[in-house]
Design a protein around this motif. Structure first.
Motif, PDB file in Angstrom:
ATOM      1  N   SER A 268     -54.862 -37.520  61.698  1.00  0.00           N
ATOM      2  CA  SER A 268     -54.497 -38.465  60.658  1.00  0.00           C
ATOM      3  C   SER A 268     -53.421 -39.434  61.163  1.00  0.00           C
ATOM      4  CB  SER A 268     -53.980 -37.708  59.433  1.00  0.00           C
ATOM      5  OG  SER A 268     -53.480 -38.606  58.468  1.00  0.00           O
ATOM      6  N   ASP A 269     -53.278 -40.525  60.441  1.00  0.00           N
ATOM      7  CA  ASP A 269     -52.196 -41.460  60.740  1.00  0.00           C
ATOM      8  C   ASP A 269     -50.862 -40.863  60.317  1.00  0.00           C
ATOM      9  OD1 ASP A 269     -54.071 -43.262  61.669  1.00  0.00           O
ATOM     10  OD2 ASP A 269     -54.325 -44.198  59.680  1.00  0.00           O
ATOM     11  N   ASP A 270     -49.792 -41.491  60.725  1.00  0.00           N
ATOM     12  CA  ASP A 270     -48.466 -41.059  60.324  1.00  0.00           C
ATOM     13  C   ASP A 270     -48.293 -41.303  58.826  1.00  0.00           C
ATOM     14  OD1 ASP A 270     -45.843 -40.415  60.060  1.00  0.00           O
ATOM     15  OD2 ASP A 270     -45.170 -41.529  61.838  1.00  0.00           O
ATOM     16  N   LEU A 271     -47.973 -40.244  58.093  1.00  0.00           N
ATOM     17  CA  LEU A 271     -47.891 -40.323  56.629  1.00  0.00           C
ATOM     18  C   LEU A 271     -46.456 -40.350  56.124  1.00  0.00           C
ATOM     19  CD1 LEU A 271     -50.628 -37.635  55.785  1.00  0.00           C
ATOM     20  CD2 LEU A 271     -50.915 -40.125  55.907  1.00  0.00           C
ATOM     21  N   ARG A 272     -45.478 -40.574  56.999  1.00  0.00           N
ATOM     22  CA  ARG A 272     -44.091 -40.476  56.563  1.00  0.00           C
ATOM     23  C   ARG A 272     -43.625 -41.643  55.706  1.00  0.00           C
ATOM     24  NH1 ARG A 272     -41.065 -39.266  62.130  1.00  0.00           N
ATOM     25  NH2 ARG A 272     -42.761 -40.617  62.853  1.00  0.00           N
TER      26      ARG A 272
ATOM     27  N   GLY B  51     -48.001 -34.023  51.483  1.00  0.00           N
ATOM     28  CA  GLY B  51     -48.709 -32.752  51.342  1.00  0.00           C
ATOM     29  C   GLY B  51     -50.063 -32.917  50.680  1.00  0.00           C
ATOM     30  N   LYS B  52     -50.107 -33.733  49.626  1.00  0.00           N
ATOM     31  CA  LYS B  52     -51.370 -33.970  48.929  1.00  0.00           C
ATOM     32  C   LYS B  52     -52.389 -34.669  49.829  1.00  0.00           C
ATOM     33  CE  LYS B  52     -49.306 -34.225  44.317  1.00  0.00           C
ATOM     34  NZ  LYS B  52     -49.037 -35.116  43.144  1.00  0.00           N
ATOM     35  N   LEU B  53     -51.910 -35.680  50.599  1.00  0.00           N
ATOM     36  CA  LEU B  53     -52.815 -36.388  51.497  1.00  0.00           C
ATOM     37  C   LEU B  53     -53.371 -35.460  52.575  1.00  0.00           C
ATOM     38  CD1 LEU B  53     -50.866 -39.758  51.917  1.00  0.00           C
ATOM     39  CD2 LEU B  53     -53.004 -39.397  50.666  1.00  0.00           C
ATOM     40  N   LEU B  54     -52.527 -34.598  53.075  1.00  0.00           N
ATOM     41  CA  LEU B  54     -52.988 -33.634  54.092  1.00  0.00           C
ATOM     42  C   LEU B  54     -54.031 -32.681  53.514  1.00  0.00           C
ATOM     43  CD1 LEU B  54     -49.642 -32.770  55.935  1.00  0.00           C
ATOM     44  CD2 LEU B  54     -51.553 -34.125  56.796  1.00  0.00           C
ATOM     45  N   VAL B  55     -53.814 -32.257  52.291  1.00  0.00           N
ATOM     46  CA  VAL B  55     -54.795 -31.372  51.635  1.00  0.00           C
ATOM     47  C   VAL B  55     -56.127 -32.090  51.473  1.00  0.00           C
ATOM     48  CG1 VAL B  55     -55.359 -30.186  49.495  1.00  0.00           C
ATOM     49  CG2 VAL B  55     -53.083 -29.963  50.469  1.00  0.00           C
ATOM     50  N   SER B  56     -56.069 -33.373  51.048  1.00  0.00           N
ATOM     51  CA  SER B  56     -57.306 -34.144  50.890  1.00  0.00           C
ATOM     52  C   SER B  56     -58.029 -34.300  52.219  1.00  0.00           C
ATOM     53  CB  SER B  56     -56.986 -35.528  50.304  1.00  0.00           C
ATOM     54  OG  SER B  56     -56.388 -35.410  49.035  1.00  0.00           O
ATOM     55  N   LEU B  57     -57.264 -34.557  53.274  1.00  0.00           N
ATOM     56  CA  LEU B  57     -57.862 -34.711  54.595  1.00  0.00           C
ATOM     57  C   LEU B  57     -58.524 -33.413  55.061  1.00  0.00           C
ATOM     58  CD1 LEU B  57     -58.319 -36.451  57.098  1.00  0.00           C
ATOM     59  CD2 LEU B  57     -56.068 -35.711  57.931  1.00  0.00           C
ATOM     60  N   ILE B  58     -57.878 -32.312  54.829  1.00  0.00           N
ATOM     61  CA  ILE B  58     -58.438 -31.003  55.233  1.00  0.00           C
ATOM     62  C   ILE B  58     -59.725 -30.721  54.458  1.00  0.00           C
ATOM     63  CG2 ILE B  58     -58.042 -28.519  55.158  1.00  0.00           C
ATOM     64  CD1 ILE B  58     -55.063 -29.131  55.679  1.00  0.00           C
TER      65      ILE B  58
END
Length: 475
Positions: free
Chosen positions: A305-309, A317-324
């Protein structure tokens, strides 16, 4: 006093005379017949004693001493008596018919047989009590077996011993023909047995979680992570309730015990983190948050994924869950495609197998056809050989016959020609006789006629030869 002594003497005399008469009666029997009968009885008793020993051993294995203690003990004593009596005449058969006592009319062999009968009677009674108890108290004995499979004596030996005593009391009621009393006492016993089963299963599978929960309640975990600890305590309570309801569902019990232990460990870790946060000075708050955010960055990189900071930590956290979840979906679709390809491959392999089987069948048919062709060709060659041989033989026979016929025909033709010439040309003969016509003229004429006959035979020879060859070739 003298009178008493006299009566005693008379009694002794009568007894001695009775013994003497018995001895005399035994002596009157044929010696060989008497010895044979005693020997047969002794052998039979020896076999009975061996069978009784084996039966007593089996009775012990079947737990008869517990089910019918008195009858088992009586049977054991009767067998011991039988062996003692048998020992008296085992090596000296002459003592088999001896009296067991001075005032007894029983012989040693009779006493042995009586003892064996008592043994068999007591064993039979004990077995009957056992079978009836197992039938009437079926539920209680089922729980007893379950407790034994849990090795309950390792955890609660005293409680189990009390329950065993209570069960044996009910069995004694059955032995005393008080079956109703035994039946009425079974529910209370079963209730106690079930409680002990639940207690034992809980100790085996949940005791570690219970101890851990008790420790955390008295530690800083209750102070720093009370809510998380409460969730873990709920898991432990749920596991206890499940064991109380279904103590024999071992697989589910193991799963619930594992979940409870997981929650307890989680609560402890949360408490440690909270305690550390509480101990941090304000200047370290930013460093702590950045450390946590760095973990999220590493996760996003691992996922591609791109840098989400540029998002809040919660949003990251939500974006990471969606990506997974998206990657899982893609992986699932890829798995489905793979399964479809595998299914197609399986179908193709099946078709190849069927085709190979078909080709194999055709090859076998081709081989069989080739073999048949070879057989037919061999047979044709054989027939050709036979035909050539027959034709050759027929030709040789025809040539020989033609030669013989030719020789005979020449002679016959010459003779016929001469006769004919003589018959048809009397003048010529007469001329020859008068030497007016030379003899060579007659000979030349006969020869010409012979040539004409031979030419006719040669023309008909091929037809005759063919007629002779064809039947042979057909055969």
């Amino acid at each position: 006093m003298k009178k008493g002594l006299t009566l005693s003497a008379i009694a002794v005399t009568v007894l001695l005379s009775g013994c003497a008469s018995d001895s005399d009666a035994t002596k009157t029997l044929p010696l060989e017949s008497n010895q044979s009968e005693i020997s047969t009885q002794i052998n039979s008793i020896a076999q009975s004693i061996n069978q009784a020993k084996e039966k007593l051993s089996n009775a012990k294995a079947d737990d008869l001493p517990w089910f019918a203690t008195k009858h088992y003990q009586d049977a054991d004593k009767a067998l011991s008596d039988a062996k003692e009596y048998y020992a008296l005449f085992e090596t000296d058969p002459s003592k088999a018919r001896s009296s067991t006592g001075f005032f007894s009319s029983r012989t040693n062999i009779q006493a042995t047989e009586d003892a064996l009968n008592q043994f068999n009677l007591n064993i039979a009674k004990a077995e009957m009590i056992r079978e009836k108890a197992l039938s009437v108290l079926d539920e209680a004995f089922s729980y007893r077996a379950q407790l034994a499979s849990l090795d309950v004596n390792e955890y609660y030996p005293k409680t189990n011993a009390r329950l065993d005593t209570q069960l044996q009391t009910l069995v004694n009621f059955i032995a005393e023909d008080r079956t109703e009393r035994a039946t009425s006492g079974q529910p209370d016993l079963v209730s106690r047995q079930r409680a002990l089963e639940v207690k034992t299963v809980t100790r085996i599978y949940l005791s570690d979680a219970q101890k851990e929960l008790a420790r955390l309640k008295t530690s800083n975990t209750a102070l720093h992570a009370p809510d998380t600890l409460a969730v873990a305590a709920t898991r432990v309570t749920a596991a206890e309730a499940f064991i109380g309801a279904e103590p024999r569902s071992i697989n589910e019990i193991e799963d619930k015990a594992a979940e409870a232990m997981f929650s307890l460990q989680h609560a402890e870790h949360i408490a440690d983190v909270v305690q550390q946060l509480k101990a941090l000075p304000e200047k370290d708050y930013e460093r702590h948050v950045l450390t946590f955010e760095k973990l999220l960055v590493n996760i996003s990189k691992a996922l591609g994924s791109d840098d989400l900071r540029d998002n809040s930590i919660n949003q990251q956290g939500k974006l990471l869950v969606s990506l997974i979840e998206e990657q899982k979906t893609q992986s699932s679709e890829g798995e489905q495609s793979l399964q479809q390809l595998l299914a197609q491959l399986t179908d193709e392999q099946k078709k190849v197998t069927e085709l190979e089987a078909s080709l194999t069948a055709e090859q076998q048919a081709s081989v069989q056809t080739s073999e048949k062709m070879k057989q037919l060709e061999a047979k044709v060659a054989e027939l050709n050989t036979s035909l050539v041989a027959a034709y050759t033989q027929a030709s040789e026979q025809s040539e020989d016959l033609a030669q013989e016929q030719e020789t005979a025909s020449e002679d016959e033709t010459a003779l016929e020609a001469t006769e004919k010439a003589v018959a048809e040309e009397p003048a010529l003969v007469e001329a020859v006789a008068n030497e007016e016509v030379p003899e060579e003229a007659i000979t030349e004429k006969v020869a010409n006629e012979t040539i004409e006959v031979e030419a006719a035979d040669v023309e008909s020879a091929p037809q005759k030869l063919t007629a002779e060859i064809e039947p042979e070739a057909a055969s």
